[in-house]
Design a protein around this motif. Structure first.
Motif, short mmCIF file in Angstrom:
data_model
loop_
_atom_site.label_atom_id
_atom_site.label_comp_id
_atom_site.label_asym_id
_atom_site.label_seq_id
_atom_site.Cartn_x
_atom_site.Cartn_y
_atom_site.Cartn_z
N GLY A 1 25.60 70.68 -9.16
CA GLY A 1 24.89 69.42 -8.99
C GLY A 1 25.83 68.25 -8.81
O GLY A 1 25.93 67.38 -9.66
N MET B 1 25.74 65.61 -7.41
CA MET B 1 25.19 64.26 -7.50
C MET B 1 25.51 63.67 -8.87
O MET B 1 25.89 62.53 -8.99
N HIS B 2 25.35 64.47 -9.90
CA HIS B 2 25.53 63.93 -11.25
C HIS B 2 26.95 64.11 -11.75
O HIS B 2 27.34 63.48 -12.71
N SER B 3 27.69 64.98 -11.12
CA SER B 3 29.04 65.25 -11.61
C SER B 3 30.06 64.28 -11.05
O SER B 3 31.20 64.29 -11.45
N LEU B 4 29.63 63.44 -10.11
CA LEU B 4 30.51 62.38 -9.62
C LEU B 4 30.02 61.07 -10.22
O LEU B 4 28.82 60.85 -10.35
N PRO C 1 28.75 57.59 -10.23
CA PRO C 1 28.04 56.89 -9.15
C PRO C 1 28.62 55.53 -8.78
O PRO C 1 28.32 55.03 -7.70
N HIS D 1 26.49 58.25 -3.57
CA HIS D 1 25.12 58.23 -3.05
C HIS D 1 25.08 58.06 -1.54
O HIS D 1 24.03 58.24 -0.94
N GLY E 1 24.20 65.95 0.17
CA GLY E 1 24.46 66.92 -0.89
C GLY E 1 25.65 67.81 -0.56
O GLY E 1 26.51 68.07 -1.41
N ARG F 1 28.91 65.84 -0.81
CA ARG F 1 29.29 65.61 -2.21
C ARG F 1 29.93 66.85 -2.80
O ARG F 1 30.91 66.78 -3.53
#
Lengths: 345, 540
Positions: B102, B104-107, B109, B154, B158, B161
Motif C-alpha cells: 500500500g 499510498m500510506h507508506s510514503l 504525503p 498523491h 498507484g 508510487r
C-alpha cells in the motif's frame, strides 16, 4: 450524494475528477479574499444596527453627571447626528467609514479611529506575545504527550492544561495579580509603563516587558491548552501511519521520525485551529486587559460599554471582528501553502 | 559485517513472535526456520493473520513494543534480536530494505518523493556527494522520469508510487530486499510492470529478494522457492512450480485453488441460467465528461451501452482509470451523465432525488473494503437497519434485519446483532455489508471489487453467496473488477472497458477464452499464470 460512495472507496477509483473541482491558485486566493470581504461587509452592517437597538439614550447617559436643559440635549443630538432618521444615519455611517472615519467618541470626544489606532499596538503586543508562547508551548507539549501516549508525562500535561483551560480568565488574573504583584511584589499591578516614565530606550523596553509578564502569563495559561489538545489528538491519529514504519525501517532515530515525518503531518489540521483561535484570542483580551488595566483595545471596549459609547463600540467591534476574519482568510491561504494535496487539487 | 558467499543474507532460526493482548500472549509466528542466500528469491504465501508480515517486520526488528520475540533473526550473519538500537539503525535499510504494501500510506504525503528517496542515503552516508543525481538514477531504474523527483505521492498513480517505493528500497544498495504485498493494490497490467521491474533489478544486482503475498500466482511468477504459512507455521516449502501445481498440504491446495485460472472449468462456479422476470438495468449511449482545470475536459465514459438482465451477473472488467467506476456511479444515479440515459425497466432514471430514492432501494451498492464501508462504532444491527430506516420500510425492523443476516449467511442472526465490525473477520464484515444491501430487498447489486480486500479462502465463500442469492432471490449483479479470474468464476457475461468505451462484451466463455479485441488479449496475457503456461508446465 456521497452517502452511497463514502470516501473510503479505493483511492484510485475515486481519483477520477469530479465536477466542481477547485480552480487554479489565483482564483482560489481571490475567492478566499472575496469571502472575507463579504464577512467584513456583514460586520459593518451588523455593527450599525446592533447598537441602534440597544436600550438607553446615549445622550442622556453622557450628561448623567450634569443634567442639562432640553436645548443642550438637542444640540448634542444634532452634533452626533442622532436627530437624523435611521436610514440617513446609516448612509452617513457608510460614507464616513469609506473615508476611514468611524465617528467621534461620546466619552473622549476624539475621533474613534485615532483612539483605536492608539490602543492597537498594546493589544498586538500582549496578544502577540501570549500567542507565540502558547502556540509554541502547546504544540511542543502536545507532540511530546502524544508520542509518549499514556505515560505519566502525558497524563500530567494533559490534566494541567485542562484545569487551567477551565478556569475563568478574570479569576485566574486576579489570583495571579494578588500572588505575584501584591503578596510577592515582584511585578507591577497595573498599566503598561511605570507612572512618570523611564529614561532611555532599553530601560523603557525593560519596563514594558516587566509590566507585560503577568497579563501575558494569564493569557498563556488559559489559551495554550487548546493547542496542546489539538496537537496531541492530531499526532495520535498519525502515530499508527504506515509511513512512520517506513521511516523507522530506513534507520531514522525515533526523534527524527517524530520531527521529520509525524509532526509535519499532524500540524496540518492544527494550523486551521491556530489561526481561527488567533482571532478569538484578540477579542478575549478584553478580560485580561481589564483585570491588569492594560491600555489596549480590550480595556477600551470595556470602558466604552459602561457609557455606552456607541461609535467607540462600533469601532472596536469592527476592529476585533476584522481580526477574526483576516485570520480565517490567512488560515485558508496558509493551509493551501503547506499541504501539497490541497495545493494541486 | 560483510556477508561472505556462505553466510545467508537472511536467516530465521526457530523464530517465535507473540503479541500481548488483553487475553494473554497471542502467537503470530510459532517457530519458523528459513534462510535466503545472495541472489535467491523466496516467496512467502498465506492469508492475513498467518504471520507473514510479522516475519518481514522481524527481519529489521520493526515489531511493535508489545511483541515478544524468541529464537533469532540473522541479517548478514548478525542477530538483530540482540543488537543495540544504534547498530540496528545502522543496519536498517543499508543491508536490508523493505518495499511496503500500500504505497499510498507508506510514503509521507507532505514530502516530495525525491526527498524521501534521498533521506536514507543522507542518513547512512552523511558525506555522500551527488545525492540528487543518485535519486535521478534510482528513478530511472524504475522507469520514472527525473522530473518526478519533485512530485508528491498523491500526484502519482498507484503503480508509480509502488515504483517509488522500489527505488527507495534500492537507495542504499542493500543486499536484501523484502517486498511485502508489493502489488496488491494494483491492477494486472501495472502489477506485471512492477513485478518485471523487481525481477530485472534482482537479476542485475544479485540482491536477495523475499516477497510476501497472499496471491500464489504472483509469487510463482517472481520467486524460485515458495513457502506457505498458516497460523504462524510453515506448512509447505518447495520450488515454486511444485508448490503451485502439486501442493501437498491441504491449506496450500486451498490457496492454490482460490486464485482461479481463466479457462479452468473447475474454477467456474456459475451455472448457466436463463434471465428471470423483472426489469432490466440498462445504460444507453451513456457519456460522461469531466471539465478539466484550465478548460477542456476528459471523457470518462464514452457512448457506453450495457444491459444487466434480471438475475444475471455481468462483470465489468477494466484497469483503474478505464471509467468503470464512473459508469457504476451513473447506474446508481449519483453521477449525472453528460448525454445518454440509464433505464430501469421501461422508464429512464428519475432526476429528482426524492424519486431516485425508490430506485436506489432496488439497486444497491456493495463496496470493496468492508472495513471502510462499515461505521466502526455501529453494531451489526445498526449497520443493517440503517437502510430500512432511511427508506422507512414497513414491517418490524428487527425482523427485516434478522432476515437479511440470515440471507447473508450470518447464522444465527442473534449472535451477530450486537457485535461491532472490529470483532468480525473480513469475510464476515463483507457479509454484513451485503446484508445491509439485502435488507432493502433490491433487484440488483452493483458490487465494486467485492472480494479484492478479502483472503483467498473467504473470496470463494462470498462469491458462492452472491451466486446463491441469484438463484434464491433472483438477484442480478454488476460486478466491477480488474480481476479476470473473478470474472471467470462468477459472471454470465463479461464487458471489457478501456478508455471509457466497452471494447468487447459477450458471454464469459467467449470473451475470456476467445478474445477478439487487442486490449482483452493484453489483459489475459499479463495474468501471472495463464492457462497455456499451466498446460505447458504440467501436462498431467
Amino acid at each position: 450524494m456521497t452517502d452511497l460512495l463514502p470516501s473510503t472507496t479505493t483511492a484510485t477509483d475515486l481519483a477520477e475528477p469530479t465536477k466542481g473541482r477547485a480552480q487554479g491558485g489565483l482564483a482560489f486566493v481571490l475567492r478566499t479574499i472575496g469571502g472575507g470581504l463579504i464577512s467584513m461587509a456583514l460586520i459593518v452592517v451588523l455593527g450599525f444596527f446592533m447598537f441602534r437597538v440597544l436600550p438607553g439614550d446615549p445622550v442622556r447617559a453622557m450628561t448623567r453627571d450634569r443634567p442639562g436643559n432640553p436645548e443642550q440635549l438637542a444640540r448634542l443630538r444634532a452634533e452626533f447626528g442622532l436627530d437624523q432618521p435611521l436610514p440617513q444615519q446609516f448612509l452617513d455611517y457608510l460614507g464616513d467609514l469609506a473615508r476611514g472615519d468611524l465617528g467621534t467618541s461620546y466619552k473622549y470626544s476624539q475621533p474613534v479611529t485615532d483612539l483605536i489606532l492608539g490602543r492597537l499596538w498594546p493589544t498586538v503586543l500582549l496578544t502577540g506575545t501570549a500567542l507565540v508562547i502558547s502556540v509554541a508551548l502547546g504544540l511542543w507539549l502536545g507532540s511530546r504527550a502524544a508520542w509518549r501516549h499514556g505515560s505519566a508525562f502525558d497524563r500530567f500535561t494533559t490534566a494541567t492544561a485542562l484545569v487551567l483551560w477551565s478556569v475563568p480568565t478574570f479569576w485566574l488574573g486576579l489570583i495571579v495579580l494578588m500572588v505575584f504583584a501584591v503578596a510577592l511584589d515582584l511585578f507591577p499591578t497595573a498599566g503598561m509603563t511605570s507612572p512618570g516614565g523611564v529614561d532611555g530606550f532599553f530601560p523603557a523596553v525593560l519596563d514594558v516587558a516587566h509590566h507585560l509578564v503577568l497579563p501575558c502569563l494569564t493569557m498563556v495559561a488559559v489559551v495554550y491548552a487548546q493547542y496542546l489538545m489539538v496537537m496531541r489528538s492530531s499526532l495520535l491519529e498519525e502515530m499508527t501511519a504506515d509511513y512512520l514504519t517506513t521511516a523507522r525501517a530506513k534507520g531514522l532515530r525515533e526523534d527524527l521520525v517524530r520531527r521529520r515525518h509525524a509532526v509535519p503531518n499532524a500540524l496540518l489540521p492544527t494550523i486551521t485551529i491556530i489561526f481561527l483561535q488567533v482571532g478569538f484570542v484578540v477579542s478575549g483580551a478584553v478580560t485580561v486587559e481589564t483585570v491588569f488595566s492594560w491600555p489596549g483595545l480590550g480595556l477600551l471596549t470595556y470602558q466604552a460599554l459602561a457609557v455606552p459609547d456607541i461609535p467607540l463600540l462600533q469601532g472596536t467591534l469592527i476592529a476585533l471582528s476584522s481580526a477574526v476574519v483576516i485570520m480565517n482568510v490567512a488560515a485558508d491561504l496558509v493551509y493551501r501553502l503547506v499541504d501539497p494535496r490541497v495545493r494541486t487539487r | 559485517m560483510t556477508p561472505t558467499s556462505e553466510t545467508p543474507l537472511l536467516e530465521y532460526r526457530d523464530l517465535t513472535v507473540d503479541y500481548r493482548t488483553p487475553r494473554g500472549w497471542e502467537p503470530a509466528v510459532r517457530g519458523v526456520s528459513l534462510s535466503l542466500g545472495a541472489g535467491e528469491t523466496l516467496g512467502i504465501a498465506g492469508e492475513s493473520g498467518c504471520g507473514k508480515t510479522t516475519l518481514a517486520m522481524a527481519a529489521l526488528r520493526l515489531l511493535p513494543r508489545d511483541a515478544r520475540i524468541g529464537g533469532s533473526v540473522l541479517v548478514g550473519g548478525v542477530d538483530v534480536t540482540g543488537l543495540s538500537w544504534g547498530k540496528l539503525r545502522a543496519l536498517r535499510w543499508a543491508q536490508a530494505s523493505i518495499v511496503f504494501q500500500g504505497a499510498m500510506h507508506s510514503l509521507n504525503p507532505v514530502r516530495t518523493v525525491g526527498d524521501q528517496i534521498a533521506e536514507p542515503i543522507r542518513l547512512h552516508s552523511p558525506a555522500a556527494k551527488g545525492v540528487p543525481q543518485r535519486v535521478t538514477e534510482l528513478l530511472a531504474q524504475v522507469e520514472l522520469p527525473a522530473a518526478r523527483t519533485n512530485a508528491y505521492p498523491h500526484e502519482l498513480s498507484g503503480g508509480q508510487r509502488q515504483r517509488v517505493m522500489i527505488a527507495m528500497a534500492l537507495a542504499c544498495d542493500p543486499d536484501l530486499v523484502i517486498a511485502d504485498e508489493p502489488t496488491t493494490a494494483l491492477d494486472v497490467v501495472v502489477q506485471q510492470q512492477v513485478l518485471d521491474r523487481l525481477a530485472v533489478l534482482v537479476a542485475e544486482r544479485g540482491v536477495g529478494l523475499m516477497m510476501i503475498s497472499h496471491d500464489l500466482s504472483v509469487l510463482a511468477a517472481s520467486c524460485r522457492r515458495v513457502v506457505v504459512m498458516q497460523d504462524g507455521l510453515v506448512v509447505e516449502d518447495g520450488p515454486s512450480d511444485q508448490v503451485i501445481h502439486r501442493p501437498q498440504h491441504p491449506h496450500a491446495r486451498a490457496l492454490a485453488a482460490a486464485f482461479p485460472t481463466v479457462g479452468d472449468p473447475a474454477s467456474r462456479l456459475v451455472e448457466h441460467a436463463e434471465p428471470g422476470p423483472g426489469p432490466t438495468l440498462a445504460a444507453e449511449r451513456l457519456t460522461v465528461d469531466f471539465p478539466l482545470r484550465g478548460g477542456g475536459g476528459v471523457r470518462a465514459v464514452d457512448g457506453v451501452s450495457l444491459q444487466v438482465r434480471p438475475g444475471e451477473i455481468v462483470a465489468l472488467v477494466g484497469q483503474s482509470g478505464s471509467g468503470k467506476t464512473t459508469l457504476a456511479r451513473c447506474l446508481l444515479g449519483v453521477q449525472q451523465p453528460t448525454s445518454g440515459e440509464v433505464r430501469y425497466g421501461d422508464a429512464p432514471l428519475p432526476r429528482s432525488s426524492r424519486r431516485l430514492r425508490g430506485y436506489r432501494r432496488s439497486v444497491q451498492l456493495v463496496l470493496q473494503d468492508p472495513t471502510g464501508a462499515l461505521n466502526p462504532r455501529h453494531s451489526v444491527y445498526e449497520a443493517v437497519a440503517e437502510g430500512p430506516r432511511v427508506h422507512r420500510l414497513p414491517g418490524d425492523e428487527a425482523a427485516i434485519v434478522a432476515a437479511a443476516l440470515e440471507q447473508a449467511e450470518l447464522r444465527p442472526p442473534e449472535r451477530f446483532l450486537p457485535v461491532l465490525p472490529s470483532q468480525l473477520s473480513g469475510g464476515q464484515r463483507q457479509r454484513v455489508v451485503i446484508a445491509g444491501a439485502l435488507a432493502l430487498a433490491p433487484t440488483f447489486l452493483v458490487a465494486d471489487e467485492p472480494v479484492a480486500s478479502l483472503d483467498a479462502s473467504v473470496r470463494r465463500e462470498i462469491l458462492a453467496l452472491l451466486l446463491r442469492l441469484r438463484t434464491e432471490l433472483g438477484l442480478g449483479a454488476l460486478v466491477i473488477t480488474h480481476d479476470l479470474g473473478l470474472a471467470w468464476t462468477i459472471a454470465d457475461r463479461v464487458a471489457v472497458m478501456h478508455q471509457g468505451r466497452i471494447v468487447e462484451s459477450g458471454p464469459a466463455e467467449e470473451v475470456l477464452l476467445d478474445p477478439q479485441h487487442d486490449y482483452t488479449k493484453l489483459l489475459l496475457s499479463v495474468l501471472p499464470t495463464n492457462v497455456e503456461n499451466d498446460v505447458a508446465a504440467d501436462p498431467g
